[in-house]
Design a protein around this motif. Sequence first.
Motif, PDB file in Angstrom:
ATOM      1  N   HIS A   1      91.878  -4.363 -19.336  1.00 28.46           N
ATOM      2  CA  HIS A   1      92.458  -5.326 -20.268  1.00 28.46           C
ATOM      3  C   HIS A   1      92.123  -4.975 -21.717  1.00 28.46           C
ATOM      4  O   HIS A   1      92.881  -5.313 -22.634  1.00 28.46           O
ATOM      5  N   ASP A   2      91.009  -4.284 -21.952  1.00 30.56           N
ATOM      6  CA  ASP A   2      90.708  -3.817 -23.309  1.00 30.56           C
ATOM      7  C   ASP A   2      91.637  -2.669 -23.701  1.00 30.56           C
ATOM      8  O   ASP A   2      92.127  -2.613 -24.840  1.00 30.56           O
ATOM      9  N   LEU A   3      91.863  -1.752 -22.760  1.00 32.55           N
ATOM     10  CA  LEU A   3      92.748  -0.624 -23.045  1.00 32.55           C
ATOM     11  C   LEU A   3      94.177  -1.084 -23.289  1.00 32.55           C
ATOM     12  O   LEU A   3      94.906  -0.482 -24.095  1.00 32.55           O
ATOM     13  N   GLU A   4      94.596  -2.157 -22.605  1.00 26.25           N
ATOM     14  CA  GLU A   4      95.933  -2.686 -22.837  1.00 26.25           C
ATOM     15  C   GLU A   4      96.145  -3.027 -24.301  1.00 26.25           C
ATOM     16  O   GLU A   4      97.226  -2.823 -24.855  1.00 26.25           O
ATOM     17  N   TRP A   5      95.097  -3.533 -24.942  1.00 26.03           N
ATOM     18  CA  TRP A   5      95.243  -3.959 -26.333  1.00 26.03           C
ATOM     19  C   TRP A   5      95.398  -2.790 -27.291  1.00 26.03           C
ATOM     20  O   TRP A   5      95.917  -2.958 -28.395  1.00 26.03           O
ATOM     21  N   THR A   6      94.954  -1.573 -26.909  1.00 26.66           N
ATOM     22  CA  THR A   6      95.195  -0.426 -27.785  1.00 26.66           C
ATOM     23  C   THR A   6      96.679  -0.121 -27.887  1.00 26.66           C
ATOM     24  O   THR A   6      97.132   0.471 -28.868  1.00 26.66           O
TER      25      THR A   6
ATOM     26  N   ALA B   1      92.865   4.164 -37.826  1.00 25.57           N
ATOM     27  CA  ALA B   1      92.718   4.274 -36.375  1.00 25.57           C
ATOM     28  C   ALA B   1      91.974   5.549 -36.002  1.00 25.57           C
ATOM     29  O   ALA B   1      91.138   5.558 -35.090  1.00 25.57           O
ATOM     30  N   ALA B   2      92.280   6.642 -36.694  1.00 26.96           N
ATOM     31  CA  ALA B   2      91.599   7.903 -36.404  1.00 26.96           C
ATOM     32  C   ALA B   2      90.109   7.826 -36.719  1.00 26.96           C
ATOM     33  O   ALA B   2      89.296   8.503 -36.078  1.00 26.96           O
ATOM     34  N   LEU B   3      89.740   7.005 -37.692  1.00 25.75           N
ATOM     35  CA  LEU B   3      88.340   6.900 -38.109  1.00 25.75           C
ATOM     36  C   LEU B   3      87.597   5.763 -37.414  1.00 25.75           C
ATOM     37  O   LEU B   3      86.423   5.525 -37.705  1.00 25.75           O
TER      38      LEU B   3
ATOM     39  N   LEU C   1      86.044   0.366 -30.142  1.00 25.12           N
ATOM     40  CA  LEU C   1      87.315  -0.089 -29.596  1.00 25.12           C
ATOM     41  C   LEU C   1      87.893  -1.246 -30.399  1.00 25.12           C
ATOM     42  O   LEU C   1      89.107  -1.311 -30.612  1.00 25.12           O
ATOM     43  N   ASP C   2      87.055  -2.159 -30.865  1.00 23.71           N
ATOM     44  CA  ASP C   2      87.552  -3.290 -31.648  1.00 23.71           C
ATOM     45  C   ASP C   2      88.196  -2.818 -32.949  1.00 23.71           C
ATOM     46  O   ASP C   2      89.248  -3.325 -33.353  1.00 23.71           O
ATOM     47  N   ALA C   3      87.570  -1.865 -33.602  1.00 24.60           N
ATOM     48  CA  ALA C   3      88.133  -1.327 -34.843  1.00 24.60           C
ATOM     49  C   ALA C   3      89.438  -0.587 -34.579  1.00 24.60           C
ATOM     50  O   ALA C   3      90.382  -0.666 -35.378  1.00 24.60           O
ATOM     51  N   LEU C   4      89.509   0.110 -33.452  1.00 23.27           N
ATOM     52  CA  LEU C   4      90.740   0.803 -33.098  1.00 23.27           C
ATOM     53  C   LEU C   4      91.870  -0.197 -32.854  1.00 23.27           C
ATOM     54  O   LEU C   4      92.997  -0.002 -33.334  1.00 23.27           O
ATOM     55  N   ILE C   5      91.577  -1.257 -32.134  1.00 24.42           N
ATOM     56  CA  ILE C   5      92.600  -2.277 -31.864  1.00 24.42           C
ATOM     57  C   ILE C   5      93.070  -2.921 -33.164  1.00 24.42           C
ATOM     58  O   ILE C   5      94.268  -3.156 -33.363  1.00 24.42           O
TER      59      ILE C   5
END
Length: 495
Positions: free
Chosen positions: A48-53, A95-97, A101-105
């Motif tokens: 469910h975390d990966l879904e948010w990416t 996103a690259a930096l 995971l929260d920062a990526l989302i």
Amino acid sequence: MSQQEARRGGAAWALVITSVAGFMAALDNLVVTTALPSIREDLGGALHDLEWTVSAYTLTFAVLLMFGAALGDRFGRRRLFMVGLTVFTGASAAAALAPGLDALIAARAVQGVGAAIMMPLTLTLLTAAVPPAKRGMAYGIWGAVNGLAVASGPLIGGTLTEHVSWQWIFWLNVPLGLAVLPLARLRLAESYAPGARLDIVGTVLASGGLFGIVYALVRGPVDGWAGATVLTSLIAGAVLLGGFVRHGIRAKAPMLPMRLFRSRAFAGINAASLLMFLGMFGSIFLLSQYMQSVLGYSPTEAGLRMLPWTGMPMLISPLAGYLSDRIGGRPIVAAGLFLQSVGLAWYAVVVAVDASYAVQLPALIISGVGMSLYFAPASNLVMSSVRPHEQGIASGANNALREVGGALGIAVMSSIFSAQGGYLPVQSFIDGLRPALWVGAAVVALAAVAALAIPSRRKTEKTEKAEGAEGAEGTEGPGDGETGAPGPHDDLVTV
């Protein structure tokens, strides 16, 4: 038009600039999919975390698309196109930096905001620059490039993840964005929509409603469908979406006038788009992980093996656009959606722990041909189903519904996957994947049925002759003029 404006508004430049921008936005829908196992290994997180990416991008993209189109109509389409492109490029670097995971989302959500401003204006700018007689071919090329983005998303994501790092799937956007920005400033003509207004209330209702629905679908398998948070989110989302529909009926200048859906052409192609992306995105999200987690392919190998499906639009979409100019888009779109449904059903039958690539290949090819036949004619159908001054709204609405379909597809099919199976053991993955693919096939078949509801070209031509006779007698139908109100034959627009 001055010579400078004519140069700026050249069709070739408009096609190049809008196609590259569309490629960037479409690429980021699926570029993450083959990188998910590496992201999970590097940053952690459950399904469910990966879904948010993926969903953080598609959701903000979807709910702000029509608002982005309205901003362009109000403040200048070229100007807002450049603003959206700038936001998208900056968020890609963020996103690259991302350190976690929260920062990526969060960065993915901001990417979606930029894409929502940029993407609907690509079709509006392209339509303004290309003569009507050549728009089918232009839409075909634009659709092919967008199809290439869908095609190359898993491959580019897999290749960069395996040979460099997953961060480079986002760094890739930065040089493209920096190259397109000055070209847009120099080569695109500015345009506005007279009397355009911003619909803040509609934006809040649509954004809140869609977020509530998608959040509940993502959290349902984790928290339980009877949980207070999930039920509250579902109910609140449904109420807000109901309010959005009511607002679209009663407001003077809503972001999505519900009267547009009185047109069979507009209603049919938008329903087909929503359902098509629901079935397709959810399937690709799971199948890219199946190829790596179950069959043991590397990210690059998984991306390459999906090319017969995802890469086919580059070859077939221009031809589909050409045919839509000759025989109409309805039969081509419907045929494509039926083929996509057959391909997903075939995959559901053959998927197994030890499935060979030869067994999977027919499903991939059939799905690829089907998706290719859909893209370009669908764009032509959308833009021809409304009056010229409503094309910005139409483009935004259709792209929004596509993205909503993608976000819902990932959430719905992941929920089915989680309810029926899981990542380990590998047989459990198959147990979850198979029913999800059957649902995807059924949803895309419904999309084909919706496409068949679009009026045929023959019926359109008969109606135009009848309206011509009425015009010769000096009568004016209720849909004529500049009021924007649909007349009795607005569902019979030439496609």
